[in-house]
Design a protein around this motif. Structure first.
Motif, PDB file in Angstrom:
ATOM      1  N   ILE A 116       0.879  -1.291  -0.106  1.00  0.00           N
ATOM      2  CA  ILE A 116      -0.228  -0.268  -0.098  1.00  0.00           C
ATOM      3  C   ILE A 116       0.603   0.976  -0.241  1.00  0.00           C
ATOM      4  O   ILE A 116       0.643   2.394  -0.399  1.00  0.00           O
ATOM      5  CB  ILE A 116      -0.702  -0.197   1.223  1.00  0.00           C
ATOM      6  N   CYS A 121       0.159   2.232  -6.001  1.00  0.00           N
ATOM      7  CA  CYS A 121      -0.538   2.154  -5.065  1.00  0.00           C
ATOM      8  C   CYS A 121      -0.915   3.920  -4.361  1.00  0.00           C
ATOM      9  O   CYS A 121      -2.590   4.154  -4.466  1.00  0.00           O
ATOM     10  CB  CYS A 121      -1.320   1.210  -3.425  1.00  0.00           C
ATOM     11  N   TYR A 124      -2.453   5.021  -7.890  1.00  0.00           N
ATOM     12  CA  TYR A 124      -4.067   4.787  -7.778  1.00  0.00           C
ATOM     13  C   TYR A 124      -4.403   5.191  -6.759  1.00  0.00           C
ATOM     14  O   TYR A 124      -5.742   5.825  -7.024  1.00  0.00           O
ATOM     15  CB  TYR A 124      -4.199   2.821  -7.640  1.00  0.00           C
ATOM     16  N   THR A 125      -3.990   5.820  -5.745  1.00  0.00           N
ATOM     17  CA  THR A 125      -5.149   5.407  -4.286  1.00  0.00           C
ATOM     18  C   THR A 125      -5.234   7.819  -5.059  1.00  0.00           C
ATOM     19  O   THR A 125      -6.094   7.979  -4.807  1.00  0.00           O
ATOM     20  CB  THR A 125      -3.973   5.724  -2.802  1.00  0.00           C
ATOM     21  N   GLU A 126      -4.216   8.626  -5.457  1.00  0.00           N
ATOM     22  CA  GLU A 126      -4.223   9.612  -5.292  1.00  0.00           C
ATOM     23  C   GLU A 126      -5.950   9.468  -6.591  1.00  0.00           C
ATOM     24  O   GLU A 126      -6.277  10.529  -6.616  1.00  0.00           O
ATOM     25  CB  GLU A 126      -2.864  10.395  -6.194  1.00  0.00           C
ATOM     26  N   LYS A 128      -7.987   7.587  -7.507  1.00  0.00           N
ATOM     27  CA  LYS A 128      -9.589   7.276  -6.611  1.00  0.00           C
ATOM     28  C   LYS A 128     -10.214   8.215  -5.345  1.00  0.00           C
ATOM     29  O   LYS A 128     -11.170   8.288  -5.573  1.00  0.00           O
ATOM     30  CB  LYS A 128      -9.340   6.558  -5.999  1.00  0.00           C
ATOM     31  N   ASN A 135      -9.253   7.828   1.666  1.00  0.00           N
ATOM     32  CA  ASN A 135      -8.030   7.389   1.112  1.00  0.00           C
ATOM     33  C   ASN A 135      -7.450   5.193   1.599  1.00  0.00           C
ATOM     34  O   ASN A 135      -7.651   4.937   1.103  1.00  0.00           O
ATOM     35  CB  ASN A 135      -7.381   8.146   2.063  1.00  0.00           C
ATOM     36  N   ALA A 138      -9.619   3.609  -0.975  1.00  0.00           N
ATOM     37  CA  ALA A 138      -8.893   3.392  -2.042  1.00  0.00           C
ATOM     38  C   ALA A 138      -8.135   2.555  -1.788  1.00  0.00           C
ATOM     39  O   ALA A 138      -7.972   1.984  -3.060  1.00  0.00           O
ATOM     40  CB  ALA A 138      -8.588   5.117  -2.638  1.00  0.00           C
ATOM     41  N   LYS A 139      -7.192   2.447  -0.521  1.00  0.00           N
ATOM     42  CA  LYS A 139      -6.186   1.134  -0.736  1.00  0.00           C
ATOM     43  C   LYS A 139      -7.187   0.322  -0.376  1.00  0.00           C
ATOM     44  O   LYS A 139      -5.906  -0.854  -0.944  1.00  0.00           O
ATOM     45  CB  LYS A 139      -5.285   1.762   0.217  1.00  0.00           C
ATOM     46  N   PHE A 142      -7.557  -0.923  -3.758  1.00  0.00           N
ATOM     47  CA  PHE A 142      -6.404  -1.443  -4.542  1.00  0.00           C
ATOM     48  C   PHE A 142      -6.098  -3.166  -4.611  1.00  0.00           C
ATOM     49  O   PHE A 142      -6.220  -3.587  -5.657  1.00  0.00           O
ATOM     50  CB  PHE A 142      -4.977  -0.802  -4.121  1.00  0.00           C
TER      51      PHE A 142
END
Length: 404
Positions: A116, A121, A124-126, A128, A135, A138-139, A142
Motif C-alpha cells: 500500500i 498503489c 492508484y489511490t491519488e 481514486k 484514502n 481506495a487502498k 487496490f
C-alpha cells in the motif's frame, strides 16, 4: 534498559490499554514509555480529561513514563500521527521497540505495508481520491483488485491502519526501532458494544459525560484508574464541556478567511473557500462539518482541519519536526528512564514551558506557543479551572510505588 514505546491517547485509559502494557512487559521489556496525545486528540476534539490527569492514569495502569506526542501531530492524519510518534521516539536517542495492538500479525502487516505504500498503489489511490473515494477505501480497493489473495479486511481496522503507518514511518526515518505487536481483544474502535471487561474508549467517554452512568464504566477500567477518574469527576477536573468547545471554536472561526485556512495543516484542493462559506451557514460544529463535507474529505479529516485552524496549526509547523520532549508523568522506573533520556536525547527534554524562551530556538518557541495557546483554551473547557497558565503551572506527575 530495553524499552517499549507505545503511541497512545488514553482517552480515557481502560483495560484494553492495560492489556497491551502487561503483554509488552511480559514479553521481556524492562519498561514502557507512552507517547501520549495532549489535551486535543486525533478525532478533532478536546480529550475527556487534561493531559497530566490522563498521564497519571496511564502510570497507574502500568506505564513507567509518559511523554507528550507533539500537538501538531496529535491532531493530524494517521500518517502524520505516526510520523510524530516515531520521530519523538527517535529523538529520545534510546534503543528499543514500538509496541502496538493490531488484529493482524506483524508478518501480514509488513507484507501489506510494502503493497500500500508502493508507487503503484499511491498513484492508484491519488486517482481514486480525486474520484471521491477516501484514502482507506481506495487502498482497500487496490488490494482487492491487484492482490486478491491478501485479506483486504485488515484495512477495515483503525488499529491496523495506524500500525501500517508506524511501520512506514520507521522505514522512512531509517530507524533501528523494532516491532512488537499484541493481538487486540475486546470491543472495536469507538464501538458501543462491550465484551466482558473490555469496551471502547468512546463508550467510556460517553458514559463519563452522563453523571448517572459513571459507575457503569467501573468494570472496564483498572481499579486505581477508575478511582482517579471518579475523584476527578467529583472535584470538577473532568469531563471537558463540549458545548463550551463549540462556542470557543466558533468565536475564533468567524474571524478567519480563506487565506488563513489555505495555510492550515491538511488543507488542499481549494477547500478553504468551502470552509469560509460553510462558516457563514453554520451555527455549531456538527452542522459546520456537514456543510464542508464533500466526496474528497471525510468527516474525520474535516474535524482535524477545523481543530488545527482553531489552534493555529499551520503546514509550516509540521515542517519544523519535533523540537522538544515534554514529560507528563512517571514512576520510580520512569525517573531512571528520564535520567538516561536526558543524556541520550538529541533535543531538549522539558518539564514545563517556563524556560523555553531561554533556549533562543525559534522552533522550540514556536511549538511552545502552540502548546500554551492550546492549554489556555482547554482550561476554559473544564468544570473547574485549576490553573491560570496550565502549561507553566502544571508539572509532571510523580506516581510513587506504581507498577514497575
Amino acid at each position: 534498559m530495553y524499552t517499549a514505546f507505545i503511541a497512545s491517547e488514553y482517552n480515557p485509559f481502560h483495560n484494553g490499554h492495560k492489556y497491551l502494557i502487561d503483554k509488552t512487559k511480559a514479553a521481556g521489556f524492562d519498561s514502557v514509555v507512552a507517547v501520549m496525545s495532549g489535551n486535543f486528540v486525533q478525532r478533532g476534539e478536546p480529550a475527556v480529561a487534561d493531559k497530566f490527569f490522563r498521564a497519571e492514569a496511564a502510570v497507574l495502569g502500568g506505564a513507567d513514563l509518559v511523554i507528550e506526542l507533539p500537538l501538531k501531530y496529535a491532531v493530524s492524519t494517521a500518517s502524520y500521527f505516526a510520523k510524530g510518534f516515531v520521530d519523538t521516539v527517535n529523538a529520545t536517542g534510546m534503543s528499543g521497540a514500538i509496541s502496538f495492538g493490531a488484529s493482524a500479525e506483524t508478518d501480514e502487516l509488513l507484507k501489506i505495508k510494502e503493497i500500500i505504500f508502493s508507487e503503484k498503489c499511491l498513484d492508484y489511490t491519488e486517482k481514486k481520491i480525486a474520484d471521491g473515494l477516501s484514502n482507506p477505501v481506495a487502498k482497500f480497493q487496490f488490494l482487492k483488485e491487484n492482490y486478491p489473495d491478501t485479506d483486504c479486511r485488515l484495512l477495515n481496522d483503525a488499529n491496523n491502519i495506524l500500525a501500517l503507518e508506524y511501520i512506514n514511518a520507521i522505514d522512512k526515518s531509517e530507524s533501528a526501532l523494532k516491532l512488537f505487536s499484541v493481538k487486540r481483544i475486546g470491543a472495536s474502535h469507538d464501538s458501543d458494544v462491550t465484551t466482558g471487561e473490555y469496551s471502547s474508549a468512546g463508550y467510556i467517554r460517553r458514559k463519563i459525560s452522563e453523571a448517572s452512568s459513571f459507575d457503569a464504566v467501573r468494570m472496564f477500567m483498572p481499579n486505581d484508574v477508575f478511582d482517579l477518574y471518579k475523584e476527578g469527576y467529583n472535584d470538577g477536573s473532568l469531563p471537558v464541556d463540549m458545548k463550551a468547545f463549540d462556542v470557543a471554536s466558533f468565536s475564533r472561526l468567524i474571524s478567519f478567511d480563506a487565506e488563513y485556512f489555505r495555510n492550515i495543516n491538511n488543507v488542499t484542493g481549494g477547500i478553504e473557500y468551502r470552509i469560509e462559506d460553510a462558516i457563514k451557514k453554520s451555527n455549531d460544529l456538527s452542522v459546520l462539518y456537514d456543510n464542508i463535507k464533500s466526496r474528497h474529505y471525510t468527516h474525520s479529516r474535516i474535524r482535524q482541519i477545523i481543530l488545527s485552524a482553531v489552534l493555529g496549526i499551520k503546514k509550516s509547523d509540521l515542517d519544523r519536526g519535533v523540537s522538544y520532549i515534554r514529560v507528563l508523568a512517571f514512576n520510580d522506573k520512569g525517573r531512571e528512564i528520564l535520567h538516561q533520556m536526558k543524556k541520550s536525547a538529541n533535543i531538549p527534554v522539558i518539564s514545563n514551558l517556563s524556560k523555553v524562551n531561554e533556549t533562543n530556538s525559534e522552533s522550540i518557541i514556536a511549538d511552545a506557543k502552540l502548546d500554551y495557546n492550546a492549554g489556555k483554551l482547554y482550561n476554559l473547557l473544564l468544570p473547574s479551572q485549576r490553573f491560570l497558565n496550565p502549561e507553566y503551572d502544571n508539572h509532571p506527575v510523580y506516581v510513587k510505588n506504581s507498577s514497575t
